[in-house]
Design a protein around this motif. Sequence first.
Motif: not given
Length: 362
Positions: A73-77, A166-167, A84-93, A150-155
């Motif tokens: 999952f992509l998590v942004t703050g 989620a943001s 502005n996406s000050d936080v960009i995180m990928l969470v893997s389960i 952003l999700s499409s770009f990272l994929e």
Amino acid sequence: MQVMFYLQEVIKSLKMKIKKLIRPISVILMLALFVPSVLMGANAKVIENKETADIFDECESTAKNEGDDISIFLVTGIDNAGWNSDVIMLVSISKSLKKIGVLQIPRDSYINIDGRNYHKINAVYSEGCRRAYNAGLDEGQVHSAGSHSLSSFLERSLGIKINGHASVTTSGLSRIVDTLGGIDVNIPIDLSYDDNSQNLHIRLKAGNNHLNGDLAVKFVRCRKYANADYGRMSAQRMFMSAMLKKIKSEFSIKTMVNLFKSVYHNVNTDIELSDAVALAKTAFGIDEGDINMENLFGKSVKVGSAYCEVLNKELTNKKINSCLYFDKLSYLRAEFDPDGVFNNASDKNISRIYADRSYFMK
């Protein structure tokens, strides 16, 4: 008397159903620094339009459909001042390995896309928002467009599959922390930082601090470290751990209900409620020692008037494999950076850092 007995039994049954979700929610809560949780965000969107009992019945009936082994999952703050996406995180389960990986991406990571006049990865989110805004979409749709962009770009560039996003805004984080009654954090150094353009003024002393919502936002946004953004990402991981301890020690039904109210207007997510519940159940069975939090590293290079973090192809790919795919070769990924967006062949300095890992061994 019979009516009163019936009502008491209904209330008791509802409380038992809510309790089944409390501990899974607390685990997911910890994962997303700026999002109270993938689960909480998904729940909040549904609760406004359905009876609570019906929601939890639905959750229990669909939570068995867990899908593939790894979910990312992509998590942004997002700051309140703009997109502005000050936080960009990928969470893997991983369900089979019972592990969780959290990979932070520096917001100033260098990218090179033809026809674009920006070179920082966080601009991908804001560009998606801008296009949606110009198309006349509402605020929620604007942020959804930013996350999708952003999700499409990272994929494509990282060679991964992202299952949802989620943001949350900084004001949303502030409300969440206040709902929890504040968070205790041991701050490693004195922090003094001013950014007049964002009306951001930070004064925090080293040592044990009880942070309310406003102070928590300042702590996780502060960049006044010797290593700038990397120091901030380390502080964010510290904050995640402190939040987990708070939730596990004091979480209650009342707190959960208040959190629902806090996050509804501050979280934007495309994750379905049933999927979120299934993942929450998986996450609940994972020990804290099997939660790995890391970040990508780059070398600072001045591009135009701004400094960007240039990533190394080999080391970045290796970090993705270890943190998001747990070094399991059986998990097939697409090619990393097939379009060369993290490189610039016409710039010798950037291309050397991108291709030669020895720059990061010095």
